[in-house]
Design a protein around this motif. Structure first.
Motif, PDB file in Angstrom:
ATOM      1  N   VAL A 515       0.938   4.619  14.245  1.00 45.87           N
ATOM      2  CA  VAL A 515       2.137   3.718  12.929  1.00 45.87           C
ATOM      3  C   VAL A 515       1.601   2.298  12.341  1.00 45.87           C
ATOM      4  N   ALA A 516       1.451   2.200  11.151  1.00 45.83           N
ATOM      5  CA  ALA A 516       1.234   1.490  10.677  1.00 45.83           C
ATOM      6  C   ALA A 516       1.874   0.362  10.494  1.00 45.83           C
ATOM      7  N   THR A 517       1.461  -0.967  10.394  1.00 48.38           N
ATOM      8  CA  THR A 517       2.547  -1.745  10.273  1.00 48.38           C
ATOM      9  C   THR A 517       2.028  -2.386   8.160  1.00 48.38           C
ATOM     10  N   MET A 518       2.689  -2.284   7.560  1.00 48.17           N
ATOM     11  CA  MET A 518       2.459  -2.177   5.600  1.00 48.17           C
ATOM     12  C   MET A 518       3.222  -3.701   5.193  1.00 48.17           C
ATOM     13  N   THR A 519       3.247  -4.241   4.814  1.00 50.36           N
ATOM     14  CA  THR A 519       4.075  -5.041   3.597  1.00 50.36           C
ATOM     15  C   THR A 519       4.414  -3.714   2.603  1.00 50.36           C
ATOM     16  N   GLY A 520       5.836  -3.891   1.478  1.00 49.90           N
ATOM     17  CA  GLY A 520       5.635  -3.811   0.455  1.00 49.90           C
ATOM     18  C   GLY A 520       5.405  -3.572  -0.827  1.00 49.90           C
ATOM     19  N   ALA A 521       3.917  -4.334  -0.786  1.00 50.47           N
ATOM     20  CA  ALA A 521       2.740  -4.730  -1.699  1.00 50.47           C
ATOM     21  C   ALA A 521       1.410  -3.333  -1.276  1.00 50.47           C
ATOM     22  N   GLN A 522       1.767  -2.969  -0.238  1.00 55.62           N
ATOM     23  CA  GLN A 522       0.661  -1.866   0.513  1.00 55.62           C
ATOM     24  C   GLN A 522       1.435  -0.931   0.203  1.00 55.62           C
ATOM     25  N   ILE A 523       2.753  -0.907   0.623  1.00 57.34           N
ATOM     26  CA  ILE A 523       2.981   1.046   0.364  1.00 57.34           C
ATOM     27  C   ILE A 523       3.007   1.043  -1.472  1.00 57.34           C
ATOM     28  N   ARG A 524       3.377  -0.274  -1.805  1.00 55.60           N
ATOM     29  CA  ARG A 524       3.790  -0.351  -3.523  1.00 55.60           C
ATOM     30  C   ARG A 524       1.632   0.758  -4.258  1.00 55.60           C
ATOM     31  N   GLY A 582      16.561   2.048  -1.055  1.00 63.06           N
ATOM     32  CA  GLY A 582      17.303   1.826  -1.429  1.00 63.06           C
ATOM     33  C   GLY A 582      17.212   0.820  -2.304  1.00 63.06           C
ATOM     34  N   LYS A 583      15.744  -0.188  -1.824  1.00 62.23           N
ATOM     35  CA  LYS A 583      16.636  -1.495  -2.680  1.00 62.23           C
ATOM     36  C   LYS A 583      14.717  -1.365  -3.339  1.00 62.23           C
ATOM     37  N   PRO A 584      14.929  -2.269  -4.405  1.00 63.19           N
ATOM     38  CA  PRO A 584      13.227  -1.825  -5.596  1.00 63.19           C
ATOM     39  C   PRO A 584      12.109  -2.162  -4.797  1.00 63.19           C
ATOM     40  N   ILE A 585      11.432  -1.712  -4.830  1.00 64.54           N
ATOM     41  CA  ILE A 585      10.356  -2.661  -4.034  1.00 64.54           C
ATOM     42  C   ILE A 585       9.612  -3.643  -4.532  1.00 64.54           C
ATOM     43  N   GLU A 586      10.331  -4.250  -5.620  1.00 68.66           N
ATOM     44  CA  GLU A 586       9.617  -5.576  -5.892  1.00 68.66           C
ATOM     45  C   GLU A 586      10.112  -6.373  -5.176  1.00 68.66           C
ATOM     46  N   ASP A 587      11.617  -5.609  -4.817  1.00 72.64           N
ATOM     47  CA  ASP A 587      12.438  -7.014  -3.820  1.00 72.64           C
ATOM     48  C   ASP A 587      12.157  -7.127  -2.203  1.00 72.64           C
ATOM     49  N   VAL A 588      10.833  -6.127  -2.205  1.00 77.00           N
ATOM     50  CA  VAL A 588      10.144  -6.109  -0.667  1.00 77.00           C
ATOM     51  C   VAL A 588       8.776  -6.134  -0.210  1.00 77.00           C
ATOM     52  N   LEU A 589       8.186  -6.997  -1.265  1.00 78.07           N
ATOM     53  CA  LEU A 589       7.169  -6.652  -1.668  1.00 78.07           C
ATOM     54  C   LEU A 589       6.130  -8.000  -0.083  1.00 78.07           C
ATOM     55  N   ASP A 590       6.858  -8.051   0.055  1.00 74.88           N
ATOM     56  CA  ASP A 590       6.534  -9.822   1.392  1.00 74.88           C
ATOM     57  C   ASP A 590       7.435  -9.124   2.773  1.00 74.88           C
ATOM     58  N   ARG A 591       8.185  -8.180   2.623  1.00 75.52           N
ATOM     59  CA  ARG A 591       8.630  -7.998   4.016  1.00 75.52           C
ATOM     60  C   ARG A 591       7.526  -6.509   4.365  1.00 75.52           C
ATOM     61  N   GLN A 592       7.923  -6.482   5.773  1.00 72.70           N
ATOM     62  CA  GLN A 592       6.845  -5.601   6.711  1.00 72.70           C
ATOM     63  C   GLN A 592       7.848  -3.493   7.818  1.00 72.70           C
ATOM     64  N   LEU A 628      -7.354   2.605   3.795  1.00 70.70           N
ATOM     65  CA  LEU A 628      -6.578   2.510   4.676  1.00 70.70           C
ATOM     66  C   LEU A 628      -6.364   1.963   6.297  1.00 70.70           C
ATOM     67  N   ARG A 629      -7.747   2.417   6.305  1.00 71.85           N
ATOM     68  CA  ARG A 629      -8.468   2.200   7.541  1.00 71.85           C
ATOM     69  C   ARG A 629      -8.447   0.549   8.184  1.00 71.85           C
ATOM     70  N   GLY A 630      -7.699  -0.426   7.383  1.00 73.73           N
ATOM     71  CA  GLY A 630      -7.635  -1.462   8.105  1.00 73.73           C
ATOM     72  C   GLY A 630      -6.619  -1.716   8.738  1.00 73.73           C
ATOM     73  N   LEU A 631      -5.632  -0.974   8.028  1.00 76.65           N
ATOM     74  CA  LEU A 631      -3.656  -1.921   8.675  1.00 76.65           C
ATOM     75  C   LEU A 631      -3.896  -1.775  10.206  1.00 76.65           C
ATOM     76  N   PRO A 632      -3.122  -2.545  10.124  1.00 79.23           N
ATOM     77  CA  PRO A 632      -3.057  -2.348  11.701  1.00 79.23           C
ATOM     78  C   PRO A 632      -1.525  -1.449  12.122  1.00 79.23           C
ATOM     79  N   PHE A 633      -2.848  -0.512  13.267  1.00 80.82           N
ATOM     80  CA  PHE A 633      -2.491   0.599  13.736  1.00 80.82           C
ATOM     81  C   PHE A 633      -1.206   0.551  15.257  1.00 80.82           C
ATOM     82  N   ASP A 634      -0.551   1.571  15.413  1.00 79.99           N
ATOM     83  CA  ASP A 634       0.314   1.888  16.649  1.00 79.99           C
ATOM     84  C   ASP A 634      -0.551   3.074  17.511  1.00 79.99           C
ATOM     85  N   HIS A 635      -1.344   3.008  18.233  1.00 78.18           N
ATOM     86  CA  HIS A 635      -2.248   4.628  17.661  1.00 78.18           C
ATOM     87  C   HIS A 635      -0.995   4.993  19.334  1.00 78.18           C
TER      88      HIS A 635
END
Length: 670
Positions: A515-524, A582-592, A628-635
């Protein structure tokens, strides 16, 4: 189940051995002195016990660091003289190499209606017959090109930790069937080096090789595996060097962070001249893949990243010795030399061959070797022996009856003695009905293979949504999005009762949940990369979508929705209209967000390149991939397949009510 202890145990490897008798000229590489551990540039040649069911009369392990630099000396015990060959000048031997690769634990293929196909027992029979009928000067060896794990229900006997281990089914039957030597493939590491070590210690009566795997905290070179070995039979000395792909092996896992795979070219250049100096012929067991760089063959529906593959290896080693060299390949599941030697597979006098995969063929190379003849006129025949599939519905006298497996085609006693106990251990797990498939319209093989690389796929939707549902009880809390790579879905489902085995065939790979923690910008950004990987409409008719299309195209759970706008080319393709929960990605770019990855993608996708390298699979333009390898993962330690199976057991169905649907979470537009 009784634990099998192989004759080539870890203890016997460490003992050393008796003095080696000299019967011919001495190799210039040999140094006679006491040496507890070889120094840099040295390999210690130590006698060990060969597989008692195999063909070697003598076996010598070559211990030392093959990556520290070129091997300048082979160190022996004081007073031990090692000849270059046991053959007199001009004396000839016939070497018959019977080889297979990428069996992936398809030891016996079980089918309720067609009956069981006894794949490995067919090969055992052919090898036993060849050995029984060998002429006086003939040596018959049986070798594996690696990837002896991951792909069938027999993997379940391994468990996920040494404490869960029951048996290494592949290595156990190989030992009983007379395999002389094998190489470590990339999938040997899927369940971790600790489990692999347990399998080797418990069930391998033959040496495992790799000159370029190193650094593992669990699997020790010179104890569990070796860079090279020398086998001897009827005076003939055969050197074996093992190489493992540096592209697709699972390194970087938390449980074994220092496990690494060096350049196979570097390793083989360092080792091969010294091995050749004390052998009549060198066999390179290359689990690196047919071709080089980007290449299409075998299981690849498009070109895949091979890296330093067999073409490059052959070119590198051909000038290093004038002794005969054979490369027995693997990894790409390529069918080579089925009708005899294909000149395209001879590179500067070095033969490259491979026997497809899953036991479809038993390869055979017959080589006439004279001690002073080098690589001149040394092939007598090269080919593939097909195994037969079982279909008990076809009766004697009916058309095609002879083309299907009958009792005379396999070693019945071997199957009953060695394979049947393993199947019995699996019976409960194999036959358990975990649910029902009420309708296979969306999940048949045909539909799944047609959909998985081109867009939305019902079976992938179900898998990802199932993991999200299961995450309600995860220790770290519910995940927002789950993903899975298209090439990891290897089968569809038939309508009717669903067994554990049938679901295993859908997702056979040993993928954990990370499980990685990603921002909306990274998902985009991830979706933008994914848009360039989809198999485009103009390509579909040219690509076998039932094969391996190594682009790393990803499927997602329902919270993530978007449109792939194809535009004029892959480099121009974009992901648009992205929404998450349900939210546009532009509205959650900084959300994790919490995003669940399978192991393969979390580790960068290897040849499917989620690691910063250009997207492969014949995608033009050298488009850099997202790393993707540098993402913070919970293994998490959880297994993706096990979580999906748990949900199926609970719901008792794989149907629309449980997310088996096409809901337009991804749309494709021109």
């Amino acid at each position: 189940m009784t634990t099998h202890k192989g004759s080539l145990s870890r203890r016997s490897m460490l003992k050393g051995g008796a003095a080696l008798a000299a019967t011919a000229a001495i190799s210039p590489y040999i140094v006679f002195r006491a040496q507890a551990a070889p120094a840099a540039g040295e390999l210690a040649m130590i006698a060990a016990t060969p597989n008692s069911n195999g063909a070697f009369e003598k076996l010598y392990l070559l211990k030392g660091d093959p990556l520290a630099g070129p091997i300048k000396a082979i160190v022996t015990e004081t007073g031990a003289a090692v000849p270059m060959s046991g053959l007199e000048m001009g004396e000839r031997r016939l070497l018959r190499l019977m080889h297979f690769n990428d069996l992936h634990n398809h030891i016996t293929e079980m089918h309720a209606k067609k009956g069981d196909t006894h794949v490995f027992s067919q090969m055992v029979k052919q090898v036993k017959d060849a050995r029984a009928n060998a002429v006086a000067d003939e040596v018959v060896l049986f070798v594996s090109g690696g990837d002896d794990h991951t792909g069938s229900i027999f993997d379940e006997l391994l468990g996920w930790s040494p404490d869960e281990f029951i048996a290494d089914a592949g290595y156990r039957v190989y030992s009983a069937g007379g395999v002389d030597v094998a190489v470590l493939g990339n999938h040997e590491f899927d369940r971790g080096a600790a489990v692999l070590k347990k399998g080797i210690e418990t069930d391998a009566s033959f040496p495992l090789l790799s000159a370029n795997v190193h650094g593992s905290s669990d699997l020790k070179r010179d104890e569990d595996y070796f860079a090279a070995v020398i086998g001897e039979a009827k005076g003939l000395r055969i050197g074996f060097v093992g190489l493992t792909t540096s592209v697709d092996t699972r390194v970087g896992q938390p449980a074994d962070p220092k496990l690494a795979v060096a350049s196979p070219l570097e390793a083989v250049r360092n080792v091969l001249p010294a091995v050749a100096s004390v052998a009549d012929i060198v066999v390179v067991l290359s689990h690196c893949g047919y071709g080089g760089d980007q290449h299409k063959s075998g299981k690849a529906g498009t070109a895949r990243t091979v890296g330093e593959g067999d073409f490059a290896i052959a070119q590198a080693i051909a000038p290093l010795t004038d002794k005969p060299i054979v490369i027995i390949g693997a990894h790409t599941h390529t069918k080579l030399n089925a009708e005899g030697i294909d000149t395209d597979n001879v590179v500067e006098g070095v033969l490259i061959t491979q026997a497809q995969a899953h036991g479809a063929y038993l390869g055979e190379i017959a080589i006439s070797i004279r001690s002073d003849n080098g690589r001149k006129g040394w092939f007598t025949s090269v080919g593939l022996r097909p195994t037969k599939a079982r279909d008990q519905r076809i009766k004697a006298g009916e058309a095609g009856y002879e083309t299907f497996e009958q009792e005379a085609d396999y070693d019945v006693d071997f199957e009953q003695t060695h394979v049947a106990p393993l199947i019995k251990a699996l019976d409960t797990r194999l036959n358990e009905v975990i649910g029902q498939v009420p309708d296979d319209t969306l999940v048949s093989n045909e539909r799944t293979f047609a959909d998985r690389y081109v867009g939305e796929t019902a079976l992938a939707n179900f898998m990802n949504d199932a993991l999200v549902r299961r995450s309600e009880d995860f220790p770290g809390g519910r995940i927002d999005v789950a993903l899975f790579n298209a090439s990891g879905i290897t089968s569809g489902l038939p309508q009717g009762p669903l067994s554990f085995r049938q679901w295993y065939d859908v997702m056979p790979y040993a993928d954990g949940v990370h499980v990685a923690t990603m921002t909306g910008a990274q998902i985009r950004d991830m979706l933008q990369s994914n848009a360039k990987r989809v198999l485009r409409p103009e390509e579909v008719s040219k690509v076998d979508t039932s094969a391996f299309v190594s682009r790393g195209f990803l499927h997602f759970s329902s919270a993530l929705r978007y449109t792939i706008k194809l535009n004029a080319s892959a480099i121009e393709a974009t992901a648009t209209a992205i929404t998450i929960a349900g939210k546009p990605i532009e509205d959650v770019l900084d959300r994790q967000f919490k995003v669940a990855f399978n192991t393969y993608v979390a580790l960068g996708g290897f040849g499917e390149t989620w690691n910063g390298k250009p997207i492969g699979g014949e995608v033009p333009g050298q488009i850099p991939s997202m790393d993707l390898r540098g993402l913070p993962f919970d293994h998490t330690g959880m297994v993706y397949r096990n979580e999906v199976v748990a949900l199926i057991r609970e719901a008792r169905t794989v149907g629309p009510d449980m997310g088996l649907t096409l809901d337009q979470r991804v749309r494709i537009e021109a």
